[in-house]
Design a protein around this motif. Structure first.
Motif, mmCIF file in Angstrom:
data_model
loop_
_atom_site.group_PDB
_atom_site.id
_atom_site.type_symbol
_atom_site.label_atom_id
_atom_site.label_comp_id
_atom_site.label_asym_id
_atom_site.label_seq_id
_atom_site.Cartn_x
_atom_site.Cartn_y
_atom_site.Cartn_z
ATOM 1 N N THR A 365 29.047 36.998 30.863
ATOM 2 C CA THR A 365 28.433 35.836 30.231
ATOM 3 C C THR A 365 28.801 34.547 30.966
ATOM 4 O OG1 THR A 365 30.256 35.496 28.666
ATOM 5 C CG2 THR A 365 28.490 36.989 27.982
ATOM 6 N N TYR A 366 29.852 34.597 31.763
ATOM 7 C CA TYR A 366 30.268 33.452 32.577
ATOM 8 C C TYR A 366 29.916 33.632 34.052
ATOM 9 C CZ TYR A 366 33.096 32.143 28.521
ATOM 10 O OH TYR A 366 33.510 31.788 27.261
ATOM 11 N N ASP A 367 29.796 34.884 34.482
ATOM 12 C CA ASP A 367 29.536 35.188 35.894
ATOM 13 C C ASP A 367 28.775 36.507 35.969
ATOM 14 O OD1 ASP A 367 29.549 35.843 38.571
ATOM 15 O OD2 ASP A 367 31.697 35.526 38.871
ATOM 16 N N SER A 368 27.477 36.413 36.203
ATOM 17 C CA SER A 368 26.632 37.611 36.169
ATOM 18 C C SER A 368 26.980 38.609 37.260
ATOM 19 C CB SER A 368 25.159 37.211 36.298
ATOM 20 O OG SER A 368 24.934 36.536 37.532
ATOM 21 N N SER A 369 27.686 38.158 38.295
ATOM 22 C CA SER A 369 28.042 39.055 39.400
ATOM 23 C C SER A 369 29.398 39.729 39.201
ATOM 24 C CB SER A 369 28.048 38.282 40.722
ATOM 25 O OG SER A 369 29.063 37.280 40.723
ATOM 26 N N ALA A 370 30.052 39.494 38.088
ATOM 27 C CA ALA A 370 31.369 40.094 37.832
ATOM 28 C C ALA A 370 31.279 41.613 37.915
ATOM 29 C CB ALA A 370 31.886 39.667 36.463
ATOM 30 N N SER A 371 32.376 42.241 38.392
ATOM 31 C CA SER A 371 32.351 43.687 38.589
ATOM 32 C C SER A 371 33.738 44.282 38.402
ATOM 33 C CB SER A 371 31.843 44.017 40.005
ATOM 34 O OG SER A 371 32.681 43.414 40.984
ATOM 35 N N LEU A 372 33.773 45.576 38.180
ATOM 36 C CA LEU A 372 35.017 46.334 38.099
ATOM 37 C C LEU A 372 35.426 46.733 39.507
ATOM 38 C CD1 LEU A 372 34.173 48.654 35.051
ATOM 39 C CD2 LEU A 372 35.363 46.455 35.018
ATOM 40 N N GLU A 373 36.691 46.511 39.870
ATOM 41 C CA GLU A 373 37.153 46.722 41.234
ATOM 42 C C GLU A 373 38.536 47.370 41.243
ATOM 43 O OE1 GLU A 373 35.347 45.943 43.859
ATOM 44 O OE2 GLU A 373 33.800 44.633 42.998
ATOM 45 N N ALA A 374 38.918 47.873 42.417
ATOM 46 C CA ALA A 374 40.297 48.305 42.679
ATOM 47 C C ALA A 374 40.806 47.509 43.872
ATOM 48 C CB ALA A 374 40.356 49.797 42.964
ATOM 49 N N ILE A 375 42.113 47.204 43.913
ATOM 50 C CA ILE A 375 42.659 46.379 44.994
ATOM 51 C C ILE A 375 43.805 47.095 45.693
ATOM 52 C CG2 ILE A 375 41.993 44.225 43.884
ATOM 53 C CD1 ILE A 375 45.005 43.869 43.194
ATOM 54 N N HIS A 376 44.017 46.688 46.949
ATOM 55 C CA HIS A 376 45.088 47.283 47.755
ATOM 56 C C HIS A 376 46.351 46.420 47.660
ATOM 57 C CE1 HIS A 376 46.560 50.134 50.661
ATOM 58 N NE2 HIS A 376 47.064 49.142 51.390
ATOM 59 N N ALA A 377 46.845 46.317 46.459
ATOM 60 C CA ALA A 377 48.084 45.585 46.199
ATOM 61 C C ALA A 377 48.725 46.194 44.977
ATOM 62 C CB ALA A 377 47.801 44.107 45.991
ATOM 63 N N GLY A 378 50.014 46.000 44.846
ATOM 64 C CA GLY A 378 50.722 46.558 43.702
ATOM 65 C C GLY A 378 50.578 45.664 42.486
ATOM 66 N N LEU A 379 50.118 46.224 41.406
ATOM 67 C CA LEU A 379 50.084 45.520 40.129
ATOM 68 C C LEU A 379 50.985 46.239 39.142
ATOM 69 C CD1 LEU A 379 46.299 44.624 39.609
ATOM 70 C CD2 LEU A 379 48.177 43.025 39.999
ATOM 71 N N GLU A 380 51.612 45.463 38.291
ATOM 72 C CA GLU A 380 52.486 46.063 37.283
ATOM 73 C C GLU A 380 51.710 46.970 36.334
ATOM 74 O OE1 GLU A 380 55.824 42.705 36.493
ATOM 75 O OE2 GLU A 380 53.750 42.016 36.520
ATOM 76 N N CYS A 381 50.387 46.792 36.274
ATOM 77 C CA CYS A 381 49.557 47.657 35.428
ATOM 78 C C CYS A 381 49.810 49.131 35.720
ATOM 79 C CB CYS A 381 48.085 47.352 35.661
ATOM 80 S SG CYS A 381 47.564 45.719 35.136
ATOM 81 N N ALA A 382 50.030 49.461 36.987
ATOM 82 C CA ALA A 382 50.251 50.861 37.351
ATOM 83 C C ALA A 382 51.483 51.416 36.646
ATOM 84 C CB ALA A 382 50.412 50.984 38.859
ATOM 85 N N ILE A 383 52.518 50.611 36.565
ATOM 86 C CA ILE A 383 53.755 51.052 35.906
ATOM 87 C C ILE A 383 53.554 51.162 34.402
ATOM 88 C CG2 ILE A 383 56.150 50.399 35.444
ATOM 89 C CD1 ILE A 383 56.109 49.038 38.229
ATOM 90 N N PHE A 384 52.853 50.177 33.831
ATOM 91 C CA PHE A 384 52.641 50.208 32.379
ATOM 92 C C PHE A 384 51.746 51.376 31.980
ATOM 93 C CE2 PHE A 384 53.492 45.569 33.017
ATOM 94 C CZ PHE A 384 54.782 45.622 32.505
ATOM 95 N N LYS A 385 50.776 51.708 32.809
ATOM 96 C CA LYS A 385 49.933 52.870 32.521
ATOM 97 C C LYS A 385 50.760 54.144 32.550
ATOM 98 C CE LYS A 385 46.089 54.996 31.625
ATOM 99 N NZ LYS A 385 45.472 54.855 30.298
ATOM 100 N N ASP A 386 51.749 54.191 33.447
ATOM 101 C CA ASP A 386 52.631 55.343 33.537
ATOM 102 C C ASP A 386 53.576 55.401 32.326
ATOM 103 O OD1 ASP A 386 53.552 57.615 35.166
ATOM 104 O OD2 ASP A 386 55.403 56.471 35.375
#
Length: 431
Positions: A365-386
């Motif tokens: 609704t703010y950016d029609s080109s927004a998308s789901l992505e993966a990045i080549h960097a470490g995010l703490e999300c990986a640890i929390f998902k674990d």
């Protein structure tokens, strides 16, 4: 109520270099008390703020430490052409902006779990050792650095350390002369998100110079942080004649007016390793437009009786990460290094679910080109998902450019736009 920019400026005045906790913890304690939140601090200096009778279904999470290329640096903010920058230092928008969003929401009495983690920039230490219990079903991390991208997956990583004691005293029968080599003014950058840009690595430039001019290494201190592309080298090297074929824009060579009958030099295996090591991107997915595997030669330091070397490996696949770790360790051992590893964190496998879809719908609704992505960097999300397999996670953030470098900047309009998106997500997932 303080706005996000005002809070960010206050946070920037605190010492938030990795390993420094007191200023930020004291700030948060006072802030939480003012707005009637519990402020819980575990043994690793992770901070969890929540309502005493919380029914939160959403956790908002960010790390509070910043990369400081100079120890105990307090950034001096400069506003220029619609951006915040810092004067000759990193800015700390990574992740002072995310923390500022959280504090602003706390000042509005939102019932969320607000988790501020420590020492992310030196190995995700706080997240790896989290002692707080989280009850939320969803987590929104605000540590991404490109507007319009909703991160739902990231690379895992491991730090690799080598140590060698191989030095010797030789007779200077070939009339070697000593030179001081300084390499500087390189762009630097994040060793994950910028690795595919082929930014020059100061240590690799040094290895090429020494190897191709048959130099002998006497002393070296190079690189700044294990997760940064190295910018600086300062070294003492012996050459038979003044070196050739180097970039004068980045390299300064000064002859040292002294002669010695004997030289204490490090084994040539060290410079041979630097010269031959395949630094940078190892594998790339053209379809996903993402780096799959990489490794960064980050630091080399001369100590009294040894040389230490530090590398950071990343992969979108945990098996590939293990392979890179083993291969690099074996290679270092071949060149005479003793090897240890630390700081390993898992890859976060991309996961599309009801939470990520709702975040995407709001974002569009703010950016029609927004998308789901993966990045080549470490995010703490990986640890929390674990740690919390039931949890659904997504990561967003404003436009932050050149993090981990003196050129770090954040777009002011982007800060404001992404805050509106964050607030709407929080409103959607109120208990």
């Amino acid at each position: 109520m303080k706005d996000v920019i005002e809070i960010f400026k206050e946070l920037t005045n605190l010492n938030r270099c990795s390993g420094n906790y007191n200023d930020f913890i004291n700030y948060i304690k006072e802030f939480a008390n003012k707005y009637n939140y519990e402020c819980l601090i575990d043994n690793y200096n992770n901070i969890l703020c929540k309502k005493i009778d919380s029914k939160a279904i959403l956790c908002i999470q960010n790390h509070y430490d910043i990369v400081c290329l100079i120890d105990n640096c307090i950034p001096k903010i400069i506003e220029e052409n619609g951006f915040f920058k810092a004067e000759n230092s990193t800015l700390g928008a990574d992740n002072g902006i995310g923390c500022s969003y959280m504090l602003n929401l706390m000042s509005q009495d939102y019932d969320c779990e607000f988790l501020f983690t420590s020492d992310e920039e030196i190995g995700l230490i706080g997240a790896n050792n989290l002692e707080h219990k989280l009850n939320a079903k969803y987590m929104l991390n605000i540590d991404s650095e490109e507007e319009g991208e909703i991160c739902i997956g990231c690379a895992g990583g491991v730090d690799i350390f080598g140590k060698t004691f191989n030095k010797e005293i030789i007779k200077n029968s070939d009339n070697y002369e000593l030179y001081e080599i300084k390499i500087s003014n390189l762009p630097g950058g994040h060793s994950g998100v910028n690795i595919q840009e082929n930014r020059p690595n100061a240590i690799k430039l040094f290895g090429k110079l020494v190897k191709e001019n048959s130099g002998l290494l006497l002393d070296i201190n190079a690189g700044e942080r294990i997760n940064s592309i190295p910018v600086n080298v300062k070294a003492i090297v012996a050459f038979k004649s003044y070196p050739k074929n180097f970039n004068e824009d980045f390299v300064c060579i000064e002859k040292i007016d002294t002669k010695s009958e004997h030289l204490t030099v490090w084994n040539s295996d060290i410079t041979n390793f630097i010269y031959t090591f395949a630094n940078g991107v190892r594998a790339y997915d053209e379809n996903l437009n993402v780096v799959l595997d990489s490794i960064n030669l980050a630091k080399i330091t001369t100590n009294i009786d040894c040389i230490d070397i530090e590398l950071s490996a990343r992969s979108m696949d945990n098996e590939n990460l293990e392979t890179i770790k083993k291969e690099t360790s074996a290679l270092l051992e071949t060149f005479g290094f003793e090897v240890t590893t630390a700081g390993k964190y898992p890859a976060w496998k991309p996961d599309v679910n009801e939470f990520t879809n709702e975040v995407l719908n709001i974002y569009k609704t703010y950016d029609s080109s927004a998308s789901l992505e993966a990045i080549h960097a470490g995010l703490e999300c990986a640890i929390f998902k674990d740690k919390f397999p039931h949890m659904k996670l997504a990561s967003i953030g404003p436009n932050i450019f050149n993090p981990h470098s003196n050129k770090e900047s954040v777009e002011i309009n982007s800060i404001e736009k992404v805050y509106k998106i964050v607030k709407e997500i929080v409103d959607k997932f109120r208990p």
